[in-house]
Enzyme design. Sequence first.
Site, PDB file in Angstrom:
ATOM      1  N   CYS A 284     164.288 -66.227  47.031  1.00 51.73           N
ATOM      2  CA  CYS A 284     165.010 -65.822  48.147  1.00 51.73           C
ATOM      3  C   CYS A 284     165.060 -64.450  47.966  1.00 51.73           C
ATOM      4  CB  CYS A 284     166.491 -66.356  47.831  1.00 51.73           C
ATOM      5  SG  CYS A 284     167.318 -65.687  46.693  1.00 51.73           S
TER       6      CYS A 284
ATOM      7  N   ASP B 112     164.213 -69.647  50.643  1.00 51.88           N
ATOM      8  CA  ASP B 112     164.763 -69.461  51.663  1.00 51.88           C
ATOM      9  C   ASP B 112     163.838 -68.659  52.869  1.00 51.88           C
ATOM     10  OD1 ASP B 112     165.250 -66.797  51.311  1.00 51.88           O
ATOM     11  OD2 ASP B 112     167.394 -67.173  51.412  1.00 51.88           O
TER      12      ASP B 112
ATOM     13  N   HIS C  10     166.990 -70.631  18.070  1.00 50.41           N
ATOM     14  CA  HIS C  10     167.547 -70.452  19.365  1.00 50.41           C
ATOM     15  C   HIS C  10     167.813 -71.735  20.023  1.00 50.41           C
ATOM     16  CE1 HIS C  10     165.608 -66.425  19.738  1.00 50.41           C
ATOM     17  NE2 HIS C  10     164.416 -66.843  19.185  1.00 50.41           N
TER      18      HIS C  10
HETATM   19  C1  RB5 Z   1     169.127 -64.085  52.798  1.00 53.63           C
HETATM   20  O1  RB5 Z   1     169.544 -63.088  53.903  1.00 53.63           O
HETATM   21  C2  RB5 Z   1     169.768 -63.903  51.612  1.00 53.63           C
HETATM   22  O2  RB5 Z   1     171.129 -63.470  51.474  1.00 53.63           O
HETATM   23  C3  RB5 Z   1     169.146 -64.625  50.574  1.00 53.63           C
HETATM   24  O3  RB5 Z   1     167.728 -64.782  50.667  1.00 53.63           O
HETATM   25  C4  RB5 Z   1     169.316 -64.323  49.154  1.00 53.63           C
HETATM   26  O4  RB5 Z   1     169.055 -62.904  48.820  1.00 53.63           O
HETATM   27  C5  RB5 Z   1     170.563 -64.464  48.642  1.00 53.63           C
HETATM   28  O5  RB5 Z   1     170.802 -64.453  47.430  1.00 53.63           O
END
Ligand code: RB5
Length: 146
Positions: A65, A8, A133
Amino acid sequence: MKIGIGCDHAGVKFKEQIKDYVKSLGYEVEDFGAYTTDRVDYPDIAKTVCESVTSGACEKGILICGTGIGMSMAANKMRGIRAALCSDTYSAHITREHNDANVLAMGARVIGIDLGCDIVKSFLTAEYVGGRHAVRVEKMMAFEEL
Ligand code: RB5
């Protein structure tokens, strides 16, 4: 081996560096974005990358993210996905060996890029060992039917 990668807005720079590193290891990489720091919802990217894994287009996925948490939670909602959020190299190879993880999630705001690269290498070079596993992985995957 082809690796699908996505992030993201919080992970764009980190993803670019990881992408270059994965290529330097000799893997082919398909980049599913984000390509800019404009805000994007992590589930949308997680879905695209995970679909590339479950379809067989990519053998493994890497999701980035801010924390790696949202990406890993979203990815693990998808049938056939076993996503592991890793902040250390031990977990990264053990999740391949024991859990047969097919997606690696990392937090760009949590770990540095050098550690991120080491984690990726540990994840991509480790092999699932199966055996005892396999029973556990099968039990876990049966939860998809609940
Ligand atoms: C974005 O601000 C943030 O919420 C996202 O990158 C992530 O950390 C979500 O889990």
